[in-house]
Scaffold this active site. Sequence first.
Site, short mmCIF file in Angstrom:
data_model
loop_
_atom_site.label_atom_id
_atom_site.label_comp_id
_atom_site.label_asym_id
_atom_site.label_seq_id
_atom_site.Cartn_x
_atom_site.Cartn_y
_atom_site.Cartn_z
N GLU A 96 35.76 -25.28 24.86
CA GLU A 96 35.98 -26.73 24.84
C GLU A 96 37.16 -27.17 23.98
O GLU A 96 37.75 -28.21 24.25
CB GLU A 96 34.70 -27.45 24.37
CG GLU A 96 33.58 -27.44 25.37
CD GLU A 96 33.92 -28.18 26.66
OE1 GLU A 96 34.57 -29.24 26.60
OE2 GLU A 96 33.58 -27.68 27.75
N SER A 356 -21.46 -43.23 55.17
CA SER A 356 -22.77 -42.87 54.63
C SER A 356 -22.71 -42.33 53.21
O SER A 356 -23.76 -42.18 52.56
CB SER A 356 -23.44 -41.84 55.53
OG SER A 356 -23.80 -42.42 56.77
#
Length: 714
Positions: A96, A356
Amino acid sequence: MPSPASHPLKRTLIASLKISAYAGILALLALVVAVAVAMSSLPSYGELIRRDDLGQMVRVRATDGSVLVSLGPSFGEWLRYDQIPDIMKEAMVAVEDRRFRSHPGVDPVGVARALKVRIERGTWVQGGSTITQQLARNIFLTNSRTFGRKVKEAILALALERRFTKDQILELYLNRVYFGGGAYGIDAASRRFFGHSAEQLSLAEAAIIAGLVKAPSNYSPTADAEAARSRAGVVIKLMQETGDITAAEAAEAAPERVKLVPSPKQNSVRYFTDWVLPQLDTLIDETVEPIDVWTTLDPAMQRSADAAVNAHTPKGAQGALVALDRDGAVRAMVGGRDYVTSLYNRATQATRQPGSAFKLFVYLAALEAGYKPDDMVEDSPVTIAGWSPRNSGRGYSGPVTVREAFARSINTVAAKVGQEVGFRTVADMAQRFGITTKINTQPSMVLGTSDVRLLDLTRAFASVARKGVAVVPYGIRRVATAKGELLYEHRDDESRVLVAPWVAAQMTDLLQAAVLTGTGRAAQIGRPVAGKTGTTSSNKDGWFVGFSSGITTGVWMGRDDARALPGLQGGAAPARAFHDFMVQAVARRPVEKFDIEVALPDWQLEPDEEAWYGEPDPGMMVDADGNPIDPAAIQPLPEGQPVDQAAPGAQAPRGEERLDQDWLDRAVGREPAQREGQPAIRRPPAAPPQSPQQPRASTPPANPVERRPVPSQP
């Protein structure tokens, strides 16, 4: 001798130089002032160490500690400069900013190179930004590509160099820069990609991390592992060129052999995390510090649930499943067949008719009112307020037990029982057990015509499995900061009892019969199971909810548009999905038999009708020492002799009071049988009481349920 024409040109040139010099001096002064102002406004080093400006990081973990999902920025421990491996520092500087140690914050060589490329290619390819400039941009600025932003970036970089040392700047940079995958800082990146702290980084791992800064999205191992490894090779070559490593070390690094941590799957698990994360707002106040949320989700159960739903849900339909542990912990949750294509959670958000399966509440109300599983009821035609329910087989069986009526899901019996106990009572029972949707009180409600949520219905069944104690579903076990500070911990509450244990036990008896001999036989798993099917009209919805070995699981299937699905029944696909999931879910749990033999309450153990309508029990006579007296030895009292002066064993003449317990009850104004350890029973004086086995009703129902007298239990 110079020509006269040359003098104006010379004067112009000199004037231009002077103007340029003055402008340069003014620009330098302005730069110095700008840097000084920037320095005065910079936060302190201690303030820059805090990363709350990045937002709150939330890591959601499963029961085994694995990360289900990471939200917000992810950052690990802050590493001091001396804690950061040298290989990591060298890799970052090499790739960098090679002149990091020599420039004042802005690298003139880098700027000149960037301008040259800009002129040659007509576009900005290289930014020429130093590590210090990148740090300034990450902390204070945006990533907009404008000339004004670059000027501000340069001024802030110069100010940072004047305010902090090179080591401090590199420490700040390595702990704050974004490396992709949501990770900020080298420790977060190392833990995210390699599963360990940055303090243990190898050369190849450091190269991978250093190579991410240029394009985190493109080179992130979570996005493209091969691209990340290839970029690491470039970093290693640069480190060799700068002399940070030898050729032998570069050859030995081998980024292709680095083992990467797999990314968490973002499919069905997200149904659970989407449900559980909003609950944090009510549990904790911390909104800045990174937190770990430890949940109840079991990854193995989740995989089994996902497989079961996708294997059995009919084509064109959706399926949902939720599994609760005995205390309400959510172990698995599937809200649909595919989270990527549909975020809608059908386990927690969808409201559908349960069919049910709703009969759970009808029979809970009946058992609480005095029914027992072996009582006889009549399966015959019935009409209630113009409504005439029909059975699935269109036929009638005549007298059947309550157990058989529930197991076979006989609609006419459910209607008669619901009418007898009261439809409002059934609705209240459903709400008592955690149904949060509106329940209508029309007669048809006993067959499940009111919409419910799968999570609510599963919760109700779980409360029955817990012997009547309320179950509240929860998904967060504890919450802690990244440093281990405990912010929240779940505590189970067993204080809320919904029904008596004997009611829950009898209901479990009915539910077990439904799986053993009734409509839920497909849900059998080779160990005790209790559950109930549910199918709505035109086969629009199919349900199965049941429990075994401490796990309660609910399954729903149907179409989102509520259209009919031919062949969809609760006892078919949903029950089979339940079976496949539960076989795996309880495999390592001990087999548990249901405790359905629970002692009945005193009022159910009292004498039956024959005893109430027959001769009263004379009781046992005892002497002054408490010894029994033979009834044959009892002699009538002489006329006029008080009871308390009679000989032992003497009997009071007709019409006179006897000094016994009933006399004491009347003397102190206490109701009969309201003594210590005994329930109060108020009996009407003019007529024998109604049998406690028969529910009271002010008027007889239109279609009363025919019942056979049952002998009282000892």
